[in-house]
Design a protein around this motif. Structure first.
Motif, PDB file in Angstrom:
ATOM      1  N   ALA A 165      -2.911   8.807  -4.532  1.00 15.96           N
ATOM      2  CA  ALA A 165      -2.321  10.145  -4.595  1.00 15.96           C
ATOM      3  C   ALA A 165      -3.097  11.057  -3.652  1.00 15.96           C
ATOM      4  CB  ALA A 165      -2.368  10.672  -6.023  1.00 15.96           C
ATOM      5  N   LEU A 166      -2.403  11.601  -2.650  1.00 17.01           N
ATOM      6  CA  LEU A 166      -3.046  12.401  -1.603  1.00 17.01           C
ATOM      7  C   LEU A 166      -2.249  13.671  -1.341  1.00 17.01           C
ATOM      8  CD1 LEU A 166      -3.604   9.473   0.956  1.00 17.01           C
ATOM      9  CD2 LEU A 166      -5.308  10.386  -0.634  1.00 17.01           C
ATOM     10  N   HIS A 167      -2.835  14.572  -0.593  1.00 17.42           N
ATOM     11  CA  HIS A 167      -2.098  15.731  -0.102  1.00 17.42           C
ATOM     12  C   HIS A 167      -1.203  15.292   1.065  1.00 17.42           C
ATOM     13  CE1 HIS A 167      -4.236  18.509  -2.634  1.00 17.42           C
ATOM     14  NE2 HIS A 167      -5.406  18.078  -2.192  1.00 17.42           N
ATOM     15  N   ARG A 187       0.840  -1.193   0.000  1.00 24.64           N
ATOM     16  CA  ARG A 187       0.000   0.000   0.000  1.00 24.64           C
ATOM     17  C   ARG A 187       0.882   1.252   0.000  1.00 24.64           C
ATOM     18  NH1 ARG A 187      -2.888  -1.248   5.467  1.00 24.64           N
ATOM     19  NH2 ARG A 187      -0.666  -1.533   5.912  1.00 24.64           N
ATOM     20  N   VAL A 188       0.764   2.034  -1.069  1.00 21.12           N
ATOM     21  CA  VAL A 188       1.621   3.195  -1.264  1.00 21.12           C
ATOM     22  C   VAL A 188       0.764   4.450  -1.341  1.00 21.12           C
ATOM     23  CG1 VAL A 188       3.328   4.292  -2.774  1.00 21.12           C
ATOM     24  CG2 VAL A 188       3.300   1.793  -2.527  1.00 21.12           C
ATOM     25  N   VAL A 189       1.167   5.492  -0.608  1.00 22.03           N
ATOM     26  CA  VAL A 189       0.528   6.808  -0.706  1.00 22.03           C
ATOM     27  C   VAL A 189       1.596   7.800  -1.154  1.00 22.03           C
ATOM     28  CG1 VAL A 189      -1.365   6.443   0.905  1.00 22.03           C
ATOM     29  CG2 VAL A 189       0.866   7.090   1.796  1.00 22.03           C
ATOM     30  N   SER A 200      -1.348  11.125   7.776  1.00 21.37           N
ATOM     31  CA  SER A 200      -2.433  10.485   8.523  1.00 21.37           C
ATOM     32  C   SER A 200      -2.565   9.008   8.157  1.00 21.37           C
ATOM     33  CB  SER A 200      -3.747  11.219   8.246  1.00 21.37           C
ATOM     34  OG  SER A 200      -4.827  10.589   8.891  1.00 21.37           O
ATOM     35  N   SER A 201      -2.493   8.686   6.871  1.00 21.55           N
ATOM     36  CA  SER A 201      -2.614   7.293   6.431  1.00 21.55           C
ATOM     37  C   SER A 201      -1.510   6.421   7.016  1.00 21.55           C
ATOM     38  CB  SER A 201      -2.572   7.215   4.902  1.00 21.55           C
ATOM     39  OG  SER A 201      -3.716   7.791   4.333  1.00 21.55           O
ATOM     40  N   LEU A 202      -0.301   6.961   7.080  1.00 21.29           N
ATOM     41  CA  LEU A 202       0.821   6.186   7.618  1.00 21.29           C
ATOM     42  C   LEU A 202       0.719   6.037   9.130  1.00 21.29           C
ATOM     43  CD1 LEU A 202       3.614   7.774   5.416  1.00 21.29           C
ATOM     44  CD2 LEU A 202       2.892   5.385   5.334  1.00 21.29           C
ATOM     45  N   VAL A 203       0.311   7.109   9.810  1.00 19.50           N
ATOM     46  CA  VAL A 203       0.161   7.040  11.263  1.00 19.50           C
ATOM     47  C   VAL A 203      -0.902   6.011  11.639  1.00 19.50           C
ATOM     48  CG1 VAL A 203      -0.607   8.324  13.301  1.00 19.50           C
ATOM     49  CG2 VAL A 203       0.997   9.376  11.699  1.00 19.50           C
TER      50      VAL A 203
END
Length: 299
Positions: free
Chosen positions: A127-129, A95-97, A135-138
């Motif tokens: 693709a995110l800000h 899972r990559v952001v 937030s996704s990683l935390v």
């Protein structure tokens, strides 16, 4: 207020009635009325007034409401994190952001390189800000994140991968032929040329604005866009010069635009992030190396 009081209060605020709140949180109507009365007794003021069969929040309730909404948003994050910890790191999917700028050219190239050695690992790219990436990683909803600005978060480990830079992408004929032939342009040479602006809160936009202040240059910004690729597209259509990172400029169509180095050099560092305290899977580490190698080729 106890947590149960807050839950009932929030349910009534959402539904506007005792019956609706009871259905929402799966309890009886008498239980909702009893808990609401107990909350008001403890607080010393009313939370709702009855009007035509509905519960209308008092001014005090309206003051409490946004704080309760934030509390429930934080509780949702806790539940999501707990669920992700229970499931553990997905072995079936990487899972990559990433910031949008890296998703057009850099990551497809890196995935192609990664596929040569890991053909069976599914990959999801979002693709995110930058704040959403953090937030996704935390919350451990992603394994790896890539962004242009550093993220000083205790729950995250970061690794510098490369240092891109801002380059000038000019519509054909917009800059003098001698400048194009030289292959580089000074920031001060653009003060009378239309430039596509970037939002000031954007990392590249901030770096560009600082460089302009230091050089005493005031750029003409008839158009401001949110993303680097929107700036690049504007240059393709002749709307102005795009000052974007080298990763975005890799997608430039040189039949429509000229790509030149910009002086002074304005660095754009690229970082990889992952949840701290977790070494990451073999696939995750390999993917980061593939992205780093791809960046080195382009930059």
């Amino acid at each position: 207020m106890r947590l149960r009081h807050i839950e009932v209060f929030n349910a009534v605020m959402l539904t506007g009635s005792v019956s609706g709140a009871a259905r929402l949180i799966n309890v009886t109507q008498p239980a909702v009325s009893r808990i609401l009365q107990h909350a008001e007794l403890q607080l010393g003021f009313a939370l709702f007034q009855r009007a035509k069969g509905r519960l209308v929040p008092t001014p005090e309730a309206l003051t409490l409401a946004p704080h309760v909404e934030r509390l429930f948003a934080q509780l949702d994050e806790v539940q999501r994190l707990a669920g992700n910890l229970k499931l553990g790191q997905s072995e079936a999917e990487l899972r990559v952001v990433t910031v949008l700028a890296l998703s057009f050219e850099m990551l497809p190239r890196a995935i192609k390189r990664f596929r040569a050695k890991h053909p069976d690992v599914p990959i999801s790219i979002k693709a995110l800000h930058s704040p959403q990436i953090v937030s996704s990683l935390v919350l451990q909803e992603a394994d790896i994140g890539f962004l242009f600005s550093s993220a000083g978060h205790a729950a995250l480990a970061q690794e510098p991968l490369a240092e891109a830079r801002i380059v000038c992408v000019a519509p054909k004929g917009m800059l003098p032929a001698r400048v194009v032939k030289r292959g580089k342009v000074a920031l001060s040479d653009l003060d009378s040329t239309p430039v596509v602006g970037l939002e000031v809160q954007d990392p590249v936009g901030r770096s560009l604005n600082q460089a302009c202040r230091e050089a005493g240059v005031g750029l003409q910004l008839p158009l401001t866009v949110q993303t680097y690729h929107a700036a690049l597209a504007s240059a393709h259509h002749g709307l102005g010069i795009a000052l974007v990172d080298t990763c975005t400029a890799a997608s430039a169509d040189i039949t429509w635009v000229d790509v030149l180095a910009l002086e002074p050099q304005i660095p754009v560092p690229v970082h990889a992030l992952r949840p701290a305290g977790k070494p990451g899977s073999v696939a995750a580490r390999a993917f980061v190396r593939c992205v780093q190698q791809t960046l080195a080729e382009v930059i």
